[in-house]
Enzyme design. Structure first.
Site, PDB file in Angstrom:
ATOM      1  N   LEU A   7       0.849  -1.192   0.000  1.00  0.00           N
ATOM      2  CA  LEU A   7       0.000   0.000   0.000  1.00  0.00           C
ATOM      3  C   LEU A   7       0.887   1.245   0.000  1.00  0.00           C
ATOM      4  O   LEU A   7       1.638   1.476   0.944  1.00  0.00           O
ATOM      5  CB  LEU A   7      -0.930  -0.014   1.213  1.00  0.00           C
ATOM      6  CG  LEU A   7      -1.924  -1.181   1.248  1.00  0.00           C
ATOM      7  CD1 LEU A   7      -2.677  -1.214   2.567  1.00  0.00           C
ATOM      8  CD2 LEU A   7      -2.893  -1.098   0.069  1.00  0.00           C
ATOM      9  N   GLU A   8       0.769   2.051  -1.040  1.00  0.00           N
ATOM     10  CA  GLU A   8       1.635   3.209  -1.223  1.00  0.00           C
ATOM     11  C   GLU A   8       0.892   4.531  -1.083  1.00  0.00           C
ATOM     12  O   GLU A   8       1.455   5.590  -1.367  1.00  0.00           O
ATOM     13  CB  GLU A   8       2.312   3.124  -2.600  1.00  0.00           C
ATOM     14  CG  GLU A   8       3.153   1.868  -2.768  1.00  0.00           C
ATOM     15  CD  GLU A   8       3.797   1.738  -4.132  1.00  0.00           C
ATOM     16  OE1 GLU A   8       3.724   2.723  -4.919  1.00  0.00           O
ATOM     17  OE2 GLU A   8       4.362   0.669  -4.434  1.00  0.00           O
TER      18      GLU A   8
END
Length: 487
Positions: free
Chosen positions: A313-314
């Site tokens: 998850l960025e």
């Protein structure tokens, strides 16, 4: 105007032109300092420029690199982006009262849950820091906390400190002791040193591959990516991408499932990733989002015969809800559950970032954290110096920093397989091996020397297997054999 005066003025104009040119050239060599902008309280998803000033937690900070903020990138967590300004912030100097009645409310083989009576403050309590011995274990905003990643049948001591928006800290609470219970051992995990690679379930400039064609050098194969279900909050979906299927002559889910089982029969672990550059999941609400995520992900794991999940998850995450979801998922899958993470470099600059909170919550079931040492600006190493990506020093100095908080047996070096695989940070496979050797044995280092040797360093990861295929798997064929030589 008389002729004499006119001649004087014309002559003055002619003399002024060269002077203006000279002044202009001098100003080009000495540009004006970028003016500072007062941006108020720091917030996520905001574009900040160099010298912008913000406040956070009652303190003042100045931006030292342009960026767009994300949750978890709070100024004290990312010193590569923000510089603390002495004397900034508000005038509140009154500390909260001491937390009282700290009690142990639950114990497992790997966790302890604490609760306590709330502190008071002249302005307001903003949170609590829970210490395990002398080390910060977790920060929370409520009056309960669960400390995870503990060893079975072990006694630990804890204390709680309250804090306010100005950064004032209360006296520590009375220390409480808790002993974890005896629990079952975990399931089998991959070999000591591992190579992880991502399989692209989409079409771009990289080679298009069937999972059966992935070479044996890869120990963990990560399917990229599960997608957020727009009609099922928190839910995710996965199927063979239609464009990829067409490019591969009609690659089907049934073929992919058969390929996965063949890889697992060879001892490989195959997991599925959530997130990526453009992806995300919706766990903003605990209900029904967490249950939807767990049920839909378990359905994918069951359908495709997978070993676990990868967190990539960025764009921020809800740490409590994601922690809860992964715990529930692990209970469904069982002790053989494989959990990996792929934080960006900036996510590992400080022990209090969102990814570090997630790791601390789940480190007892984490297989490896593969830090993305690419697509980064200048980042701080353990020595406080800023290192540029694409060098052995960047890999070693940044890893040495993270190894203050992450076990060496759970840390991997994430690198692009080719220069086309990322926007920046590519290094040759030889440099990857040099960095691994430097961290494991103290040899083959650049100018940066790690503070210790880490013979248990977990290994390496690459984005992606498909990009590696464009060079006939140069990375896999170079790095995997080298991992076998490490202690």
């Amino acid at each position: 105007m008389n002729k004499g005066l006119s001649r004087v003025l014309n002559k003055s104009r002619v003399m002024m032109l060269p002077l203006l040119v000279v002044v202009s050239m001098i100003m080009n060599f000495f540009p004006l300092e970028v003016s500072a902008a007062e941006r108020g309280a720091w917030a996520p998803n905001v574009s900040y420029a160099v010298n912008d000033n913000v406040t956070y937690d009652g303190k003042a900070y100045k931006a030292i690199q342009s960026h767009t903020s994300l949750p978890g990138w709070e100024p004290p967590n990312v010193p590569a982006l923000w510089q603390f300004v002495q004397g900034g912030g508000g005038g509140d100097t009154v500390a909260p009262t001491t937390p009282t009645n700290v009690t142990v409310s639950a114990v497992t083989s790997s966790s302890v849950t604490l609760s306590w009576q709330a502190s008071t403050d002249n302005v307001g309590v903003t949170g609590y820091d829970v210490y395990q011995g002398t080390a910060l274990a977790i920060s929370v905003t409520g009056t309960t906390a669960t400390i995870t990643g503990l060893s079975p049948k072990t006694t630990y001591s804890f204390k709680v400190i309250a804090k306010d928006a100005a950064g004032n800290l209360s006296p520590a609470s009375a220390t409480v002791n808790a002993t974890t219970s005896e629990g079952p051992g975990g399931g089998p995990q991959p070999t000591k040193h591992i190579l992880t690679g991502y399989w692209q379930n989409f079409v771009n400039g990289a080679s298009k591959l069937k999972v059966r064609d992935i070479p044996d050098q890869y120990d963990i194969i990560v399917l990229a990516f599960a997608e957020m279900d727009p009609v099922n909050p928190g839910g995710v979906t996965f199927t063979v991408d239609s464009a990829l299927s067409a490019a591969l002559g009609g690659y089907t889910n049934a073929e992919l499932i058969a390929d996965i089982q063949a890889k697992r029969a060879q001892g490989k672990k195959v997991i599925i990733s959530v997130g990526g550059e453009k992806g995300n999941i919706n766990l903003n609400n605990p209900s029904p989002n967490v249950a939807n995520f767990v049920n839909s992900m378990y359905g994918i794991i069951t359908q495709f015969g997978l070993d676990g999940i990868d967190i990539d998850l960025e764009h921020g995450m809800n740490v409590p809800n994601l922690t809860n979801a992964i715990r529930q998922l692990k209970q469904k899958v069982g002790n053989d559950f494989v959990l990996t993470m792929a934080p960006q470099t900036i996510d590992m600059q400080n022990p209090n970032t969102s990814y570090m909170q997630l790791y601390n919550n789940l480190k007892d079931i984490t297989t490896v954290i593969n830090v993305q040492y690419y697509n980064s600006g200048c980042m701080l190493g353990r020595d406080g110096k800023c290192y540029s990506q694409g060098t052995v020093d960047f890999l070693t100095a940044l890893s040495d920093l993270t190894l203050q908080w992450v076990s060496p047996s759970q840390l991997g070096l994430g690198v692009p397989a080719t220069s086309s695989a990322a926007g920046g940070g590519y290094v040759s496979s030889t440099i990857v091996n040099n960095a691994l050797n430097c961290l494991a044995t103290g040899n083959s280092c650049g100018s940066y020397k790690p503070v210790a040797k880490y013979p248990d360093i977990r290994g390496a990861m690459t984005w992606s297997i498909n990009w590696d295929a464009t060079t006939n798997y140069t990375l896999a064929k170079t790095v995997r054999p080298f991992l076998n030589t490490l202690p």
